[in-house]
Design a protein around this motif. Structure first.
Motif, short mmCIF file in Angstrom:
data_model
loop_
_atom_site.label_atom_id
_atom_site.label_comp_id
_atom_site.label_asym_id
_atom_site.label_seq_id
_atom_site.Cartn_x
_atom_site.Cartn_y
_atom_site.Cartn_z
N VAL A 110 33.36 45.21 59.55
CA VAL A 110 33.15 45.35 60.98
C VAL A 110 33.11 43.98 61.67
O VAL A 110 33.86 43.71 62.60
N ASN A 111 32.19 43.13 61.23
CA ASN A 111 32.04 41.77 61.77
C ASN A 111 31.96 41.74 63.30
O ASN A 111 32.68 40.99 63.96
N LYS A 112 31.10 42.56 63.84
CA LYS A 112 30.82 42.56 65.28
C LYS A 112 29.38 42.13 65.50
O LYS A 112 28.49 42.46 64.70
N ILE A 121 22.55 39.29 65.82
CA ILE A 121 22.76 40.19 64.68
C ILE A 121 24.26 40.39 64.51
O ILE A 121 25.00 40.51 65.51
N THR A 122 24.72 40.37 63.29
CA THR A 122 26.12 40.65 62.98
C THR A 122 26.18 41.81 62.00
O THR A 122 25.58 41.75 60.93
N LEU A 123 26.86 42.88 62.39
CA LEU A 123 27.10 43.98 61.47
C LEU A 123 28.33 43.62 60.66
O LEU A 123 29.45 43.65 61.17
N ASN A 124 28.11 43.24 59.41
CA ASN A 124 29.21 42.75 58.58
C ASN A 124 30.09 43.87 58.04
O ASN A 124 31.32 43.77 58.07
N LEU A 136 25.52 46.71 56.05
CA LEU A 136 25.27 45.34 55.60
C LEU A 136 25.32 44.45 56.84
O LEU A 136 26.31 44.50 57.60
N TYR A 137 24.28 43.65 57.05
CA TYR A 137 24.20 42.91 58.31
C TYR A 137 23.52 41.56 58.10
O TYR A 137 22.83 41.31 57.10
N THR A 138 23.73 40.68 59.07
CA THR A 138 23.16 39.33 59.05
C THR A 138 22.43 39.07 60.35
O THR A 138 22.98 39.29 61.43
N PHE A 239 30.55 50.69 66.84
CA PHE A 239 31.74 50.64 66.00
C PHE A 239 32.24 52.06 65.76
O PHE A 239 31.48 53.03 65.84
N ALA A 240 33.52 52.16 65.45
CA ALA A 240 34.13 53.43 65.10
C ALA A 240 34.14 53.54 63.58
O ALA A 240 34.61 52.63 62.89
#
Length: 365
Positions: A110-112, A121-124, A136-138, A239-240
């Motif tokens: 995803v990387n948004k 926050i980044t949804l990886n 999985l996120y940062t 995200f979709a």
């Protein structure tokens, strides 16, 4: 105080592991009285893990969010953009599932990101099947704020705003600081899904980051006083969901093979095989269903060693929890179904009921 209370999500108001253990015990007593569904943890570690999730940021050092008894080694293969999560996975009893998904390209990158007032926050990545969804996120901070954890993650339908997770299921999560950085948090959260309901096409992941002022993270009592905490605004990433996750359905294998535990007959009824979980269901006789003392004893002794063969390697599918059901017990294991194992089998230990170890084949090709 009221303002502080509003910043803590409802699921995080349980204040200690002891309170969670008490709640489980109380649930058992209620089950005995009503003869209804029995729910309890397989081990003290399972209880503590659940307590961490409910207690959130209070009374726990961030390192306590990480299981300390990992038994699954991580493949040395390159995880690409998800390489930072390899250390996190190495501490996870369910590591085999994540490793198998990455190896088989069963991942949606995803990387948004969402950012506000020094919190980001980044949804990886997302991994899902019809039973669960894994995020999985940062999380990162600026301005000297030290991350304590990502203390809240919600998942909602982008159109209706309603939760998309199964309210009757139990969520799980873990996290740790990135290497040499107290300003970066790597997290993983698992949500149960109701496979009888259609999953929305557009989803919103809603995060909140908890942090402390510079120098506070190293202090031993940090996390015990709500006043020490700083919180981000809600950080939302939409995200979709990739439709590929709904293509592989859960395979149910009916077995109905009885075996003995301490002289009592238990039936291995069926197994559900899916990309992110293996669920083993045991049933009991009518007489044992309501004998709570014996049920409790049997639950603690249900087989917990599941192995699979992939190529020339035999892998251990770790037990990741269990519960009671109206008919007996349910045991959950990590999954490598995507690797198309040649066999999956359950081990029955030698003892009073068996002179030697025996195995029940769950899947054999």
């Amino acid at each position: 105080m009221l303002i502080d209370a509003e910043r803590i999500p409802q699921e995080q108001k349980m204040e200690s592991a002891a309170a969670q253990i008490y709640a489980i015990q109380a649930g058992l007593e209620l089950g005995k009285k009503r003869g209804k569904k029995l729910m309890f943890a397989r081990s003290a570690m399972a209880v503590l893990t659940a307590s961490v999730l409910i207690a959130g940021l209070l009374f726990f050092n961030p390192t306590q969010l990480m299981p300390q008894q990992a038994s699954t080694s991580i493949e040395s293969s390159n995880w690409g953009v998800l390489e930072p999560f390899k250390k996190l996975a190495s501490l996870d009893g369910d590591a085999l599932t994540l490793e198998s998904a990455i190896r088989n390209d069963y991942v949606q990158i995803v990387n948004k990101s969402a950012e506000k007032n020094g919190y980001k926050i980044t949804l990886n990545a997302v991994i899902a099947d019809e039973n669960k969804i894994i995020l999985l996120y940062t999380g990162t901070t600026s301005g000297g704020q030290e991350i304590y954890n990502v203390n809240s993650v919600w998942l909602t339908d982008a159109v209706t705003g309603q939760s998309v997770v199964d309210e009757n299921g139990s969520r799980g999560g873990m996290g740790l600081h990135a290497v040499d950085s107290i300003y970066t948090w790597l997290g993983k959260t698992i949500y149960p899904l109701d496979k009888d309901k259609a999953f929305p096409k557009e989803v919103v992941a809603n995060f909140q980051i908890a942090s402390v002022d510079p120098g506070m993270l190293a202090k031993p009592k940090t996390g015990t006083d709500l006043a020490d905490m700083r919180y981000s605004d809600r950080l939302k990433v939409s995200f979709a969901i990739d439709p590929k996750f709904w293509e592989q359905k859960t395979e149910t294998v009916v077995i109905n093979q009885p075996f003995m535990i301490d002289g009592h007959e238990v039936n291995l009824a069926q197994v559900e095989l899916s990309p992110l979980s293996i669920v083993v269901k045991f049933t009991l006789s009518e007489a044992l269903k309501t004998d709570w003392e014996i049920r409790n004893e049997l639950f603690g002794k249900t087989p917990s060693e599941l192995t699979s063969r992939v190529g020339k390697r035999e892998l251990k599918n770790n037990s990741i929890g269990g519960s009671g059901s109206e008919d007996g017990f349910i045991s959950n294991f990590s999954s490598n179904v995507l690797d198309q194992p040649k066999f999956i089998r359950l081990k029955l230990d030698a003892g009073p009921d068996r002179e030697k170890e025996e195995y029940i084949d769950i899947l054999k090709k």
